[in-house]
Design a protein around this motif. Structure first.
Motif, short mmCIF file in Angstrom:
data_model
loop_
_atom_site.label_atom_id
_atom_site.label_comp_id
_atom_site.label_asym_id
_atom_site.label_seq_id
_atom_site.Cartn_x
_atom_site.Cartn_y
_atom_site.Cartn_z
N LYS A 152 55.05 95.32 53.86
CA LYS A 152 54.91 94.11 53.91
C LYS A 152 53.55 93.61 53.33
N THR A 153 53.67 92.46 52.48
CA THR A 153 52.72 91.51 52.11
C THR A 153 51.95 90.97 53.30
N MET A 154 50.53 91.24 53.31
CA MET A 154 49.67 90.48 54.65
C MET A 154 48.51 89.68 54.23
N VAL A 155 48.48 88.44 54.76
CA VAL A 155 47.31 87.77 54.62
C VAL A 155 46.62 87.79 56.10
N PHE A 156 45.31 88.42 56.05
CA PHE A 156 44.79 88.49 57.65
C PHE A 156 43.35 87.79 57.37
N ILE A 157 43.17 86.73 58.64
CA ILE A 157 42.14 85.99 58.70
C ILE A 157 41.43 86.78 59.86
N THR A 158 39.82 86.77 59.55
CA THR A 158 39.04 87.43 60.67
C THR A 158 37.84 86.91 60.26
N HIS A 159 36.85 86.93 61.48
CA HIS A 159 35.37 86.62 61.25
C HIS A 159 34.65 87.96 61.41
N ASP A 160 35.43 88.72 61.63
CA ASP A 160 34.61 90.27 61.72
C ASP A 160 34.67 91.07 60.26
#
Length: 357
Positions: free
Chosen positions: A233-241
């Protein structure tokens, strides 16, 4: 800072055939009165505090452009208030962008009709949030099948699909449980399973693990890595870490004050930060844990033998050190059967010497 696990599969090594799956061009999101009139004026370049004081508007996303390729894990990272969560919500118009164009899987999102937008959200894109949003009165099986129910899929078919996905995430034994009977990590697995159940083209993760304790968080990162490897799967992942971003991302976009400061592989960010802001982010990351032979190799000199030990070009410096230390000959960095570079001890020492900046 603990060292992130680096893998040999990066966006740099992927073959990019055809078109990107996601394309965002010149995306803006400005909150406030007459927001659209600010774009293209000198006011649009003002710092946030000055823009708010002058116009009453806040520029949450500023002229952002990027592409995401099929099968890629694209991480958007930034501190609180950098605009990353607003950006990911504009991709499927949970927040309406003020300007710019967005396309997903060939569909124009910014100009989509309400019906086309519903179809996109139901069939092509799934989103996983920090707050799981599970239905407390429904058992795990029906929570996972809920999106399919909204699509009008029959009960037998959606339950069969839900059981298949529960098996994929290791929750087949709790299908009859209610959410409040599960741990936080298990609840988040249910949320991930629900997102996968509809077989979306794109997965959007908006800081999904930030409320979990560190051990469970790492387990969930492992789960995302495994699921991506198994499903593609294509994933867009948001994080501050940052460690999370380095661990998960094929490429990472670092945001500051609504704009993207740098897009690159973990190696790009650690080895060649675009500015002092990115450098400060990556300063405490052990370079040898992220940089690969691709970053430190050199071309073979004329007539130089290439008969040393062979390691894949995506091997991290840390993992290459034992092989290099035990060999009297330089290591040959390979891509498939081809030798693409030479790595000697001096190159490794230089890479390690740069740690701690």
């Amino acid at each position: 800072m603990s060292a992130p696990a680096a893998t040999s599969t990066t966006a740099a090594s992927r073959e990019r055939d055809g078109e990107p799956l996601i394309r965002a061009t010149g995306v803006w999101k400005i909150f406030g009165p007459k927001a659209a009139t600010i774009i293209g004026t000198p006011d649009a370049e003002l710092p946030r505090t000055e823009l708010r004081a002058k116009t009453g508007c806040v520029a949450a996303v500023r002229d952002v452009s990027f592409e995401v390729w099929p099968g890629e894990v694209f991480v958007v990272m930034g501190l609180s208030g950098s605009g990353k969560s607003t950006l990911v919500r504009t991709l499927i118009r949970l927040i309406e962008p003020t300007a710019g164009t967005i396309s997903i899987a060939g569909d124009e999102v910014t100009g989509a009709s309400p019906a086309a937008l519903r179809d996109l959200r139901r069939h092509k894109v799934s989103m996983v949030f920090q707050h799981f949003g599970l239905l407390a009165h429904r058992r795990v099986l029906d929570n996972v099948a809920f999106g399919l129910e909204i699509q009008g899929v029959g009960k037998a078919e959606r339950h069969a699909r839900a059981r298949e996905i529960l098996g994929l995430v290791g929750l087949e034994d709790v299908e009859s449980s209610f959410p409040d009977q599960l741990s936080g990590g298990m609840q988040q697995r249910v949320g991930v399973a629900r997102a996968f159940a509809g077989d979306p083209v794109v997965m959007l993760y908006d800081e999904p693990f930030s409320a979990l304790d560190p051990l469970i968080r790492r387990d969930m990162q492992d789960e995302v890595i495994r699921l991506q490897a198994e499903t593609g799967k294509t994933m867009v992942f948001i994080t501050h870490d940052l460690p999370e971003a380095l661990r998960l991302g094929d490429r990472i976009a670092i945001m500051r004050d609504g704009a993207i400061v740098q897009i690159g592989t973990p190696e790009d960010l650690v080895g060649s930060p675009a500015d002092e802001y990115v450098e400060n982010f990556t300063r405490d990351v052990p370079r040898s844990h992220v940089l690969t032979l691709r970053w430190i190799m050199r071309e073979p000199e004329p007539g130089e033998p290439v008969d040393g030990p062979r390691l894949d070009v995506g091997t991290t410096v840390r993992n290459a050190v034992p092989v290099i230390a035990e060999s009297s000959r330089p290591v040959c960095a390979t891509s498939g059967d081809e030798v693409v570079g030479i790595v000697d001890r001096d190159a490794v020492l230089r890479a390690i010497a740069g740690e701690g900046g």
